[in-house]
Design a protein around this motif. Structure first.
Motif, PDB file in Angstrom:
ATOM      1  N   ASP A 164      91.311 -24.747  17.136  1.00  0.00           N
ATOM      2  CA  ASP A 164      90.864 -26.092  17.508  1.00  0.00           C
ATOM      3  C   ASP A 164      90.348 -26.850  16.291  1.00  0.00           C
ATOM      4  N   TRP A 165      89.611 -26.136  15.466  1.00  0.00           N
ATOM      5  CA  TRP A 165      89.059 -26.758  14.257  1.00  0.00           C
ATOM      6  C   TRP A 165      90.170 -27.360  13.403  1.00  0.00           C
ATOM      7  N   ASP A 166      91.246 -26.602  13.222  1.00  0.00           N
ATOM      8  CA  ASP A 166      92.344 -27.067  12.373  1.00  0.00           C
ATOM      9  C   ASP A 166      93.079 -28.266  12.967  1.00  0.00           C
ATOM     10  N   LYS A 167      92.992 -28.439  14.282  1.00  0.00           N
ATOM     11  CA  LYS A 167      93.683 -29.554  14.935  1.00  0.00           C
ATOM     12  C   LYS A 167      92.909 -30.867  14.874  1.00  0.00           C
ATOM     13  N   ARG A 168      91.643 -30.796  14.505  1.00  0.00           N
ATOM     14  CA  ARG A 168      90.848 -32.022  14.440  1.00  0.00           C
ATOM     15  C   ARG A 168      91.361 -32.937  13.325  1.00  0.00           C
ATOM     16  N   ALA A 169      91.488 -34.206  13.648  1.00  0.00           N
ATOM     17  CA  ALA A 169      91.855 -35.174  12.625  1.00  0.00           C
ATOM     18  C   ALA A 169      90.738 -35.266  11.594  1.00  0.00           C
ATOM     19  N   VAL A 170      91.127 -35.443  10.344  1.00  0.00           N
ATOM     20  CA  VAL A 170      90.147 -35.516   9.270  1.00  0.00           C
ATOM     21  C   VAL A 170      90.260 -36.863   8.567  1.00  0.00           C
ATOM     22  N   ASN A 171      89.155 -37.579   8.533  1.00  0.00           N
ATOM     23  CA  ASN A 171      89.063 -38.827   7.776  1.00  0.00           C
ATOM     24  C   ASN A 171      87.938 -38.650   6.765  1.00  0.00           C
ATOM     25  N   PRO A 172      88.285 -38.117   5.577  1.00  0.00           N
ATOM     26  CA  PRO A 172      87.246 -37.756   4.609  1.00  0.00           C
ATOM     27  C   PRO A 172      86.322 -38.924   4.291  1.00  0.00           C
ATOM     28  N   HIS A 173      85.041 -38.652   4.316  1.00  0.00           N
ATOM     29  CA  HIS A 173      84.059 -39.648   3.910  1.00  0.00           C
ATOM     30  C   HIS A 173      83.961 -39.587   2.390  1.00  0.00           C
ATOM     31  N   ILE A 174      84.268 -40.687   1.740  1.00  0.00           N
ATOM     32  CA  ILE A 174      84.293 -40.710   0.278  1.00  0.00           C
ATOM     33  C   ILE A 174      82.904 -41.037  -0.257  1.00  0.00           C
ATOM     34  N   PHE A 175      82.255 -40.036  -0.830  1.00  0.00           N
ATOM     35  CA  PHE A 175      80.943 -40.221  -1.434  1.00  0.00           C
ATOM     36  C   PHE A 175      81.053 -40.432  -2.947  1.00  0.00           C
ATOM     37  N   ARG A 176      82.151 -39.975  -3.526  1.00  0.00           N
ATOM     38  CA  ARG A 176      82.309 -40.004  -4.989  1.00  0.00           C
ATOM     39  C   ARG A 176      82.598 -41.429  -5.469  1.00  0.00           C
ATOM     40  N   GLU A 177      81.918 -41.833  -6.513  1.00  0.00           N
ATOM     41  CA  GLU A 177      82.164 -43.127  -7.132  1.00  0.00           C
ATOM     42  C   GLU A 177      82.848 -42.977  -8.488  1.00  0.00           C
ATOM     43  N   ASN A 178      82.477 -41.961  -9.221  1.00  0.00           N
ATOM     44  CA  ASN A 178      83.099 -41.707 -10.525  1.00  0.00           C
ATOM     45  C   ASN A 178      83.544 -40.248 -10.585  1.00  0.00           C
ATOM     46  N   ASP A 179      82.933 -39.478 -11.443  1.00  0.00           N
ATOM     47  CA  ASP A 179      83.310 -38.071 -11.564  1.00  0.00           C
ATOM     48  C   ASP A 179      82.156 -37.157 -11.179  1.00  0.00           C
ATOM     49  N   GLU A 180      81.287 -37.607 -10.263  1.00  0.00           N
ATOM     50  CA  GLU A 180      80.132 -36.796  -9.890  1.00  0.00           C
ATOM     51  C   GLU A 180      80.547 -35.553  -9.100  1.00  0.00           C
ATOM     52  N   LEU A 181      79.710 -34.536  -9.198  1.00  0.00           N
ATOM     53  CA  LEU A 181      79.821 -33.392  -8.305  1.00  0.00           C
ATOM     54  C   LEU A 181      79.134 -33.783  -6.998  1.00  0.00           C
ATOM     55  N   ILE A 182      79.809 -33.561  -5.877  1.00  0.00           N
ATOM     56  CA  ILE A 182      79.254 -33.938  -4.583  1.00  0.00           C
ATOM     57  C   ILE A 182      78.705 -32.701  -3.894  1.00  0.00           C
ATOM     58  N   LEU A 183      77.381 -32.670  -3.742  1.00  0.00           N
ATOM     59  CA  LEU A 183      76.682 -31.579  -3.067  1.00  0.00           C
ATOM     60  C   LEU A 183      76.368 -32.019  -1.646  1.00  0.00           C
ATOM     61  N   GLY A 184      76.482 -31.104  -0.680  1.00  0.00           N
ATOM     62  CA  GLY A 184      76.269 -31.489   0.706  1.00  0.00           C
ATOM     63  C   GLY A 184      75.442 -30.499   1.485  1.00  0.00           C
ATOM     64  N   ASN A 185      74.767 -31.018   2.491  1.00  0.00           N
ATOM     65  CA  ASN A 185      74.026 -30.211   3.452  1.00  0.00           C
ATOM     66  C   ASN A 185      74.064 -30.946   4.780  1.00  0.00           C
ATOM     67  N   VAL A 186      74.127 -30.177   5.868  1.00  0.00           N
ATOM     68  CA  VAL A 186      74.104 -30.801   7.199  1.00  0.00           C
ATOM     69  C   VAL A 186      73.223 -29.967   8.114  1.00  0.00           C
ATOM     70  N   GLY A 187      72.453 -30.647   8.956  1.00  0.00           N
ATOM     71  CA  GLY A 187      71.575 -29.956   9.896  1.00  0.00           C
ATOM     72  C   GLY A 187      70.502 -30.898  10.399  1.00  0.00           C
ATOM     73  N   ARG A 188      69.794 -30.468  11.429  1.00  0.00           N
ATOM     74  CA  ARG A 188      68.656 -31.258  11.888  1.00  0.00           C
ATOM     75  C   ARG A 188      67.614 -31.347  10.779  1.00  0.00           C
TER      76      ARG A 188
END
Length: 360
Positions: free
Chosen positions: A171-195
């Protein structure tokens, strides 16, 4: 286990609610008769309706277990639906749903323990866990250890099996993906998600971001989610001069959109029964840096499919991030290993076999 009820009266949306919805959906697809009991008007009720899962709303509060009319009402409901298995998640539901299930003489009363903290050895807990619950099932070895810390005299460890949380990767693989673009130049993008709560450790991330900036790393840190600490975290980021480096995008309904936009996933939680967000990031081939706490070592073999850092050594956390920032091939290799490791261990097809073996 043919007529199964997932009992969850929590009004907000969190990991336990997500777990119950996913389990209900996947059991239903395997031709089990499934229903959900929820708090009327909850997010879980809404999402179950969207997925055409039978859902029944009740006005259930923390003290409903003291209300004999509510217990009788729920017991009559269980009997009318011919329920043979009830899955309970929270301690409040263990009391109300558990007592009603026992009154209805349900065969399997399952307590899915997901909170990695000790349980009081009170008379009520002893009664619920030995006379009401038929199957106490923690979601990790660490959760089991904490669960039994004060209860080992009444619950033999051999009677408390561990079943990890399953994820339907198909099911996970079937989800459509619309990447959220956080990068503006050549930054490393670090992420965390949770309450945004103390348990999740997002305040450590701001300290880490301050150190990374001082060391000259070009990066953005994206902290996704909502919760009571949101304003406090934003204020701390501002006070540390990190308003350009740290982004708070809020809640994501499709977490794949978020994960597709980051390079490295940071997991500073202080305790987790099972790090679901971490496993999802690993499946998306994101290298993870986490504290060497609770159930994290059951999922990550440090240096092989991710990195574990001794708590609370922020300098080591920073050093590991810098190592990943400087080596594209290392990020790719760790991400691939992470994907393969969680795909083989935590697929729902594998986990449901454990449940069937236990309950059928």
């Amino acid at each position: 286990m043919k007529n199964t009820c997932f009992f969850n009266s929590t009004s907000f949306w969190g990991g336990g609610e997500k777990s119950h919805l996913e389990y209900a959906s996947n059991f239903q697809r395997r031709n089990y008769q499934v229903c959900l009991v929820t708090s009327s008007g909850s997010e879980l009720e809404k999402r179950a309706q969207e997925q055409a899962i039978p859902v029944f709303g009740f006005q259930i509060g923390k003290l409903s277990f003291l209300n004999p009319f509510m217990i009788n009402k729920l017991a009559r409901f269980f009997r009318s639906q011919q329920i043979d298995t009830v899955f309970l998640n929270s301690s409040a539901d263990l009391k109300t749903g558990g007592l009603a299930a026992r009154k209805a003489r349900i065969k399997n009363i399952v307590y899915m323990r997901g909170l990695a903290v000790p349980v009081k050895n009170s008379w009520l807990n002893r009664y619920l866990l030995t006379r009401v619950v038929t199957h106490p099932v923690p979601n990790s070895e660490d959760t089991k250890k904490m669960f039994l810390q004060k209860l080992s005299s009444v619950l033999p460890p051999e009677n408390v099996p561990v079943i990890y949380r399953g994820i339907n990767f198909d099911d996970w693989d079937k989800r459509a993906v619309n990447p959220h673009i956080f990068r503006e130049n050549d930054e490393l993008i670090l992420g965390n998600v949770g309450r945004l709560v103390k348990q999740k450790g997002q305040d450590f991330l701001i300290d880490i971001a301050r150190e990374l900036k001082q060391k000259g790393l070009r990066f953005k840190l994206v902290i996704a989610g909502v919760g009571p600490l949101e304003q406090e975290l934003k204020t701390k980021a501002l006070n540390n001069g990190l308003e350009k480096e740290i982004i708070f995008p809020g809640f994501y309904k499709n977490i794949r959109d978020f994960l597709a936009g980051i390079d490295v996933f940071l997991f500073p939680s202080l305790w987790e029964g099972f790090g679901n967000a971490m496993v999802e990031a690993m499946y998306e081939k994101k290298p993870v840096v986490a504290f060497n706490l609770t159930s994290n070592p059951e999922i990550i073999q440090s240096g092989e499919n991710g990195f574990l850092v001794d708590y609370p050594k922020l300098d080591d956390f920073v050093t590991t991030i810098l190592k990943l920032a400087q080596d594209d091939k290392l990020r790719q290799h760790i991400g691939e290993e992470a994907h393969q490791s969680v795909k083989s261990r935590f697929s729902f097809d594998r986990i449901i076999q454990d449940w069937e073996k236990l309950l059928d």
